[in-house]
Design a protein around this motif. Sequence first.
Motif, PDB file in Angstrom:
ATOM      1  N   CYS A  72     -18.518  10.438 -35.328  1.00 23.60           N
ATOM      2  CA  CYS A  72     -18.575   9.280 -34.422  1.00 23.60           C
ATOM      3  C   CYS A  72     -18.331   7.970 -35.184  1.00 23.60           C
ATOM      4  N   ALA A  73     -17.631   7.055 -34.509  1.00 26.07           N
ATOM      5  CA  ALA A  73     -17.355   5.745 -35.120  1.00 26.07           C
ATOM      6  C   ALA A  73     -18.574   4.829 -35.033  1.00 26.07           C
ATOM      7  N   ALA A  74     -19.508   5.124 -34.158  1.00 25.98           N
ATOM      8  CA  ALA A  74     -20.698   4.271 -33.998  1.00 25.98           C
ATOM      9  C   ALA A  74     -21.945   5.144 -33.920  1.00 25.98           C
ATOM     10  N   CYS A  85     -21.936   8.522 -29.931  1.00 30.89           N
ATOM     11  CA  CYS A  85     -21.972   7.427 -28.958  1.00 30.89           C
ATOM     12  C   CYS A  85     -21.363   7.875 -27.639  1.00 30.89           C
ATOM     13  N   GLY A  86     -20.470   8.850 -27.700  1.00 27.91           N
ATOM     14  CA  GLY A  86     -19.844   9.377 -26.479  1.00 27.91           C
ATOM     15  C   GLY A  86     -18.677   8.545 -25.984  1.00 27.91           C
ATOM     16  N   ALA A  87     -18.441   7.390 -26.617  1.00 25.25           N
ATOM     17  CA  ALA A  87     -17.434   6.474 -26.064  1.00 25.25           C
ATOM     18  C   ALA A  87     -16.360   6.055 -27.064  1.00 25.25           C
ATOM     19  N   CYS A  88     -16.581   6.262 -28.365  1.00 25.84           N
ATOM     20  CA  CYS A  88     -15.571   5.841 -29.346  1.00 25.84           C
ATOM     21  C   CYS A  88     -14.345   6.772 -29.240  1.00 25.84           C
ATOM     22  N   CYS A  91     -15.266  10.464 -30.218  1.00 27.35           N
ATOM     23  CA  CYS A  91     -16.100  11.162 -29.219  1.00 27.35           C
ATOM     24  C   CYS A  91     -15.289  11.457 -27.958  1.00 27.35           C
TER      25      CYS A  91
HETATM   26 ZN   LIG Z   1     -18.690   8.070 -30.903  1.00 30.72          ZN
END
Ligand SMILES: [Zn+2]
Length: 398
Positions: A72-74, A85-88, A91
């Motif tokens: 994950c990036a965040a 994060c589910g959104a980067c 993910c």
């Molecule tokens: Zn992520």
Amino acid sequence: MCVPQSFWLDPFPLTLCPASMGFSDIVGHERCIEVLRRAIAAERVPQAYLFCGPNNIGKTLVATTFAKAVNCAAPHEGSELPDACGACPSCTKVNAGAHPDVTIVGPVTQLRSGEQSDGTEMYVEGTMIRTEQVGNLIASAHLTPVEARRKVYIIQHAEAMNEASANRLLKTLEEPPGITTFVLTTPSPSQLLPTIQSRCQWLRFGPVPAPVAAERLQAELPELPGDVISAAVGLSDGRFGWAKTVLSHPPLLEIRDAVLETALSLPSLELIQALWCAERLIDAAERWWITVAGEEVGAEALRRHRDRVLRAQVGELLSVLLSWFRDLALASAGPDAGELVNADRADGLRAAAAGVDPAAAHEACQVIGDSRRFIQIGNANLRLALEVMFIKLIRGSR
Ligand SMILES: [Zn+2]
């Protein structure tokens, strides 16, 4: 989740899992998740994990979330330990099943139906992982990651590898490629080569405790009565996703009610009507499957693998039937004997229990449990096994 158009016969499509999920959204499995998050935080992620636990308990969900979190990036947004994060971009790609460095393989067979020749896949119990699936996986494991910090290979039902594949995987685990983690999932670890078992860090997945599952489901589905939620949780044997799917599909609740109606009617039936009961249960299993898998794909799966599909679904419905007789045994032993699974049917159960000998209810549980085993493990003729079971149940209910 991350394998769109994949269906697993035991018993729910993976696509029902929410795509944006991180570790903190997963219900249960806290210890396993903490081990994974601490390994990521310490940058001491092993080359191979072995996730053991019953089917549909959440092993693949946790494995996929691990693949997201490790890349994950965040990973620290809102949490001290790393999470997805589910959104980067990373993910999002895993969620879409499109991450070049995150791969899931399992014992699936291609399913093509009429218009839908899009590579839809399904798992039928007894299917093996194809040798070329493992071959491709091992070849790609030695390549540099396209974009990930760590490549992740998830092998579902790892016990379904043949000996040649298992040996090739073992060689890879003995000389592992860098920055790669294999996650093997299995309900039966003893069926894996001991040498593979010993190369992996084991994580054992147990049932989600009923109060935890019920509380979460009540928060997510506030419109449903508490006793209906308790019933679904009780029937789920700790499989949160199963309970949620049942509660989210009203036809499944209706099918469960129809099975319980059959149970309730048994004392008033003639022996010959056992045939009708068996027929009704098979019809219910078919409707259950179509509801879960969807009209088109479900019908195609039934056309191709009718017997194996129905065996798996009948197994689920026999668990429903078993829960009724367990409740009956409890209710007939007195008001304080324990909590009923079918809490939403408590009045009907207590009324039915008034004339029931607890020993007869226990005997019925035994009969249903044996039949379920014969049907799921053995090669017993499905219809015949159900007819024999209902004859015993009608006879025992008098
Ligand atoms: Zn992520």
